[in-house]
Design an enzyme around this catalytic site. Sequence first.
Site, PDB file in Angstrom:
ATOM      1  N   ARG A 178      33.495  29.533   0.392  1.00  0.00           N
ATOM      2  CA  ARG A 178      33.046  30.851   0.506  1.00  0.00           C
ATOM      3  C   ARG A 178      33.964  32.164   1.649  1.00  0.00           C
ATOM      4  NH1 ARG A 178      27.292  28.026   4.040  1.00  0.00           N
ATOM      5  NH2 ARG A 178      26.277  27.183   2.236  1.00  0.00           N
ATOM      6  N   SER A 308       9.136  15.814   7.821  1.00  0.00           N
ATOM      7  CA  SER A 308       9.347  16.346   7.852  1.00  0.00           C
ATOM      8  C   SER A 308       9.528  17.363   6.476  1.00  0.00           C
ATOM      9  CB  SER A 308      11.268  16.185   8.369  1.00  0.00           C
ATOM     10  OG  SER A 308      12.154  17.385   7.758  1.00  0.00           O
ATOM     11  N   SER A 360      13.690  30.402   4.400  1.00  0.00           N
ATOM     12  CA  SER A 360      14.488  31.268   4.788  1.00  0.00           C
ATOM     13  C   SER A 360      15.073  31.956   2.936  1.00  0.00           C
ATOM     14  CB  SER A 360      15.791  31.011   5.763  1.00  0.00           C
ATOM     15  OG  SER A 360      16.038  30.662   5.004  1.00  0.00           O
ATOM     16  N   THR A 416      14.539  32.804  17.269  1.00  0.00           N
ATOM     17  CA  THR A 416      15.317  32.734  17.663  1.00  0.00           C
ATOM     18  C   THR A 416      15.268  34.067  18.470  1.00  0.00           C
ATOM     19  OG1 THR A 416      18.071  34.170  16.662  1.00  0.00           O
ATOM     20  CG2 THR A 416      15.599  34.198  15.379  1.00  0.00           C
ATOM     21  N   LYS A 419      17.894  37.492  14.645  1.00  0.00           N
ATOM     22  CA  LYS A 419      17.219  38.048  13.653  1.00  0.00           C
ATOM     23  C   LYS A 419      16.195  39.174  13.849  1.00  0.00           C
ATOM     24  CE  LYS A 419      17.873  34.228  11.151  1.00  0.00           C
ATOM     25  NZ  LYS A 419      18.723  33.230  11.796  1.00  0.00           N
ATOM     26  N   THR A 448      26.127  24.157  28.389  1.00  0.00           N
ATOM     27  CA  THR A 448      26.806  25.292  27.596  1.00  0.00           C
ATOM     28  C   THR A 448      26.658  26.374  28.675  1.00  0.00           C
ATOM     29  OG1 THR A 448      26.970  26.507  25.822  1.00  0.00           O
ATOM     30  CG2 THR A 448      24.848  25.709  26.690  1.00  0.00           C
ATOM     31  N   THR A 449      27.509  27.703  28.871  1.00  0.00           N
ATOM     32  CA  THR A 449      27.262  28.751  29.387  1.00  0.00           C
ATOM     33  C   THR A 449      26.161  29.113  29.159  1.00  0.00           C
ATOM     34  OG1 THR A 449      29.937  29.519  29.274  1.00  0.00           O
ATOM     35  CG2 THR A 449      28.506  30.459  29.781  1.00  0.00           C
ATOM     36  N   THR A 534      23.677  25.554   0.321  1.00  0.00           N
ATOM     37  CA  THR A 534      22.357  26.286   0.902  1.00  0.00           C
ATOM     38  C   THR A 534      21.089  26.297  -0.008  1.00  0.00           C
ATOM     39  OG1 THR A 534      23.963  27.792   1.992  1.00  0.00           O
ATOM     40  CG2 THR A 534      21.622  28.466   2.237  1.00  0.00           C
TER      41      THR A 534
END
Length: 578
Positions: A178, A308, A360, A416, A419, A448-449, A534
């Site tokens: 990539r 799943s 997606s 999310t 997007k 995590t922050t 992917t």
Amino acid sequence: MSCVTTCLHNCGVAAKWAASKSSGGSNLVSLKGIAPEKDLRLFAETFKDSCPFLKNSNFTSLKFSQQDALNFRNNCPFGKLINADSPPQLADGIKYFQQLEELSAKVNTNFSRDCLEESERIIQSEEQQKESKNEKLLKEISQMIGEKGADVASIKQKMTETYFSSVLEKMKKEGNYRKFNHIDRKVGSFPRADNRLDIKPSHIPAHELWDGQSQKDITVWCNNDYLGMGQHPVIIQAMKDSIDQFGAGSGGTRNISGTNSLHILLEKELAELHNKESAILFSSCYTANASMIPTIVKMLPKGTTIFSDAKNHASLIEGIKYSGANKFIFRHNDVDHLRELLEKTDPSVPKIIIFESVYSMDGTIAPIEKICDLADEFNAFTILDEVHAVGLYGPRGGGVAEQLGLMDRLDLITGTLGKAYGLYGGFVTGPSPIIDSIRSFAGGFIFTTSLPPAIVGGALASVRYLKQSHVERKTQQENSSFLKRRLKEEGLPVMETASHIVPLVVGDAIICKSMSELLLDKYQIYAQPINYPTVAKGTERFRLTPTPVHKKEDIQYLVNSLLQCWSHFGLPLFGKHH
């Protein structure tokens, strides 16, 4: 029946391969509806590592040469059915395989057994050689470590070359390595951008030359800012106001001084969007999914079982993996298979069905109502990932579940901010006790922050704006439909989808990568190649994402440029005119 199906029915190697796939041959299913000319490519990609007569062949193009056909015919038991005095006539080998298909029913089953035994012998021999090579390397490294006054730097260099550099070189040869373009989006000019390849990235070794050139005003066709909200003046102003009021960073984790009033307001807004009691913010939806699933499973009794979808996102797969729960994978969007798996499971154990609304890479949409029906019947929790749907579907941007009036039937909905909302971050919505448990025990949230105020302020403005505005969604859907129609009219192999995603199949990793480079260099069009892992090998593609800010002339220029590229690489066109 295609040559691939013929081999599945008659060839021992192929049959063994198919039996090893719980999905019944997922690589084959994934090409359903795509051009029949891809059969040969799929055959080669599927069986070249297991068939002793295809092994070590280098299928790097859509061509299958006459010599390849001759070699295969002279060695494979099926191939020997073709008269030795009548070599294949077509260089691409497709007619040869059609002849092979007609004769394959006559093959003595002993041929398949002999082929299978030969394959197993070769595979076993190669595995032994690989083990021997690994043992030799390990022994060499061990000796270096054991030597008195060993050069530590040389040992590390040897291990780096053996276990890292060699893998990267293999990816490059296969066309799967990539390369990132350096896309500088320009406020007010999107989808135009500059490609800053004049900046050498840090992962390129110092001794390697870098001759990248900057490109001005390219057109981006593969971004996830589906509605162009990342450039919207309302969002930009909200972010500036947040910085002016609260500064740059959040100051810590949510537990230690990092919870700002904007975090609370955004979580309330998201909970209301999905008609849930509560919501919780994460640094990304990948982190949300990977943290939320193990946390929930650990709260539930032992024996909890997850179901799943086969095409679930990597974040969901990681969360399921680290949850330690029993799991079953049902075929993509196949509710009959899901029912079959649910019926096999102990009725007394807790069950969770995990799936996405919009997938997606293929652009497919889940049968949400039917899955909810099964969840009700078998007393299962449901977790729906709406990452590629929030902001885009439903009267207020609540996703496909809102559009179908099904939000109340889902236990947890994840999404999310990175997007359609144009920013960054992820979230989970659901019942207060479950969300509070995630808040209290999920490591990906606790350690995590927190998101900085500017991001949260911009996201809050974006969610509120898209609850009221419909023009962005409407224009985006119109552009998506127009692009699909034009691609189909010109015979380009666009996959039929019910969503806004436009997958255009190339079917070859190296060609897909080369075509992406040609589009960028010659036509100033940026479309990133989507390759393995992917998507499955043989289904390499471009994932085109028209936005409301693309114009009709942009779409027509893209289609014309793709036609030129298809001609350049000698790829076939389909449809009534071709």
